[in-house]
Design an enzyme around this catalytic site. Sequence first.
Site, mmCIF file in Angstrom:
data_model
loop_
_atom_site.group_PDB
_atom_site.id
_atom_site.type_symbol
_atom_site.label_atom_id
_atom_site.label_comp_id
_atom_site.label_asym_id
_atom_site.label_seq_id
_atom_site.Cartn_x
_atom_site.Cartn_y
_atom_site.Cartn_z
ATOM 1 N N GLU A 61 -5.487 18.505 2.805
ATOM 2 C CA GLU A 61 -6.450 17.418 2.624
ATOM 3 C C GLU A 61 -5.778 16.053 2.717
ATOM 4 O O GLU A 61 -6.306 15.116 3.318
ATOM 5 C CB GLU A 61 -7.158 17.550 1.271
ATOM 6 C CG GLU A 61 -8.014 18.792 1.121
ATOM 7 C CD GLU A 61 -7.196 20.045 0.829
ATOM 8 O OE1 GLU A 61 -5.966 19.916 0.578
ATOM 9 O OE2 GLU A 61 -7.770 21.148 0.869
ATOM 10 N N ASP B 81 0.859 -1.183 0.000
ATOM 11 C CA ASP B 81 0.000 0.000 0.000
ATOM 12 C C ASP B 81 0.890 1.225 0.000
ATOM 13 O O ASP B 81 2.048 1.174 0.457
ATOM 14 C CB ASP B 81 -0.922 0.016 1.227
ATOM 15 C CG ASP B 81 -1.895 1.182 1.196
ATOM 16 O OD1 ASP B 81 -2.707 1.253 0.261
ATOM 17 O OD2 ASP B 81 -1.816 2.041 2.102
ATOM 18 N N HIS C 199 -4.965 6.414 7.873
ATOM 19 C CA HIS C 199 -4.351 5.541 6.881
ATOM 20 C C HIS C 199 -2.848 5.457 7.154
ATOM 21 O O HIS C 199 -2.200 6.456 7.453
ATOM 22 C CB HIS C 199 -4.569 6.103 5.478
ATOM 23 C CG HIS C 199 -5.981 5.969 4.998
ATOM 24 N ND1 HIS C 199 -6.306 5.476 3.755
ATOM 25 C CD2 HIS C 199 -7.157 6.254 5.601
ATOM 26 C CE1 HIS C 199 -7.614 5.475 3.607
ATOM 27 N NE2 HIS C 199 -8.153 5.954 4.716
ATOM 28 N N HIS D 120 -3.623 10.766 6.126
ATOM 29 C CA HIS D 120 -2.569 9.883 6.657
ATOM 30 C C HIS D 120 -1.750 10.485 7.792
ATOM 31 O O HIS D 120 -0.950 9.794 8.411
ATOM 32 C CB HIS D 120 -1.633 9.426 5.536
ATOM 33 C CG HIS D 120 -1.149 10.540 4.635
ATOM 34 N ND1 HIS D 120 -0.489 11.656 5.095
ATOM 35 C CD2 HIS D 120 -1.232 10.672 3.274
ATOM 36 C CE1 HIS D 120 -0.174 12.436 4.070
ATOM 37 N NE2 HIS D 120 -0.616 11.873 2.954
ATOM 38 N N GLU E 141 1.004 5.739 0.509
ATOM 39 C CA GLU E 141 0.389 7.021 0.867
ATOM 40 C C GLU E 141 1.042 8.083 0.005
ATOM 41 O O GLU E 141 2.241 7.992 -0.324
ATOM 42 C CB GLU E 141 0.556 7.325 2.350
ATOM 43 C CG GLU E 141 -0.075 6.311 3.288
ATOM 44 C CD GLU E 141 -1.581 6.159 3.122
ATOM 45 O OE1 GLU E 141 -2.225 7.106 2.615
ATOM 46 O OE2 GLU E 141 -2.111 5.097 3.484
ATOM 47 N N ASP F 148 -2.166 -0.719 6.569
ATOM 48 C CA ASP F 148 -3.163 -1.060 5.561
ATOM 49 C C ASP F 148 -2.752 -2.292 4.761
ATOM 50 O O ASP F 148 -3.593 -3.108 4.381
ATOM 51 C CB ASP F 148 -3.399 0.123 4.625
ATOM 52 C CG ASP F 148 -4.206 1.231 5.299
ATOM 53 O OD1 ASP F 148 -4.572 1.067 6.479
ATOM 54 O OD2 ASP F 148 -4.460 2.265 4.650
#
Length: 231
Positions: free
Chosen positions: A52, A7, A150, A57, A9, A155
């Site tokens: 945002e 995963d 996150h 995260h 970010e 994740d």
Amino acid sequence: MREVIFDTETTGLDPKTGDRMVEIGCVEMIGRVETGRTFHAYFNPERDMPVEAEKVHGLSSAFLATKPRFADTADELLAFLGDAPLVAHNAGFDFGFLNNELSLCGRAPIDLGRMVDTVAIARKKHPGAKLSLDALCTRYGIDRSHRVKHGALLDAELLAQVYVELTGGRQIGLELTADADSAHAASDAPWYRPVANRPRREPRPHAASPEERARWEAFLAAEIKEAVWTR
């Protein structure tokens, strides 16, 4: 078979507009079982972190400013990935950012033929249902109470559990063929012990002794009148 669940970010949604990857987390699986080997890294994106994205995260520009650039860690990451299939949730997004970072540092992109998308698998298995990672964790009873924001490695660890459920559950590795031992042994899976190494047990007696048969026949004669098998 070795697979890597991963995963990422990022600073945003589109690497084509200048967004960068800031974190990657990878989990190694062999035969759908986690081996305990992971890869995790943060990257300095060399740009600002939009508010945002930080809300999603929790990674700030100040935190990432002290981390290495992707190019400084690329060799280590590629060594971990090897040539294994790469499993991700909405995998096109993660592959897009990963290949963008590789391109920026002059590396060859990862072949999209290695991509396994758990969203596509879930859509076929549960048409019309919610397909987010949270929704699938709820469906399969996977604890995500520690997931406040996150995080790439967290994740990936959750997705590894979801992936097992999507592809057959915890008994996916059950094989009853004569070739099962050699197939598993060839994978070098640390959790596998060949049948040949198991201690041999003598077969247990299962037939009634003459004394037991005599007692049983006496019981039937005394308790069951006009038995159909005596006609």
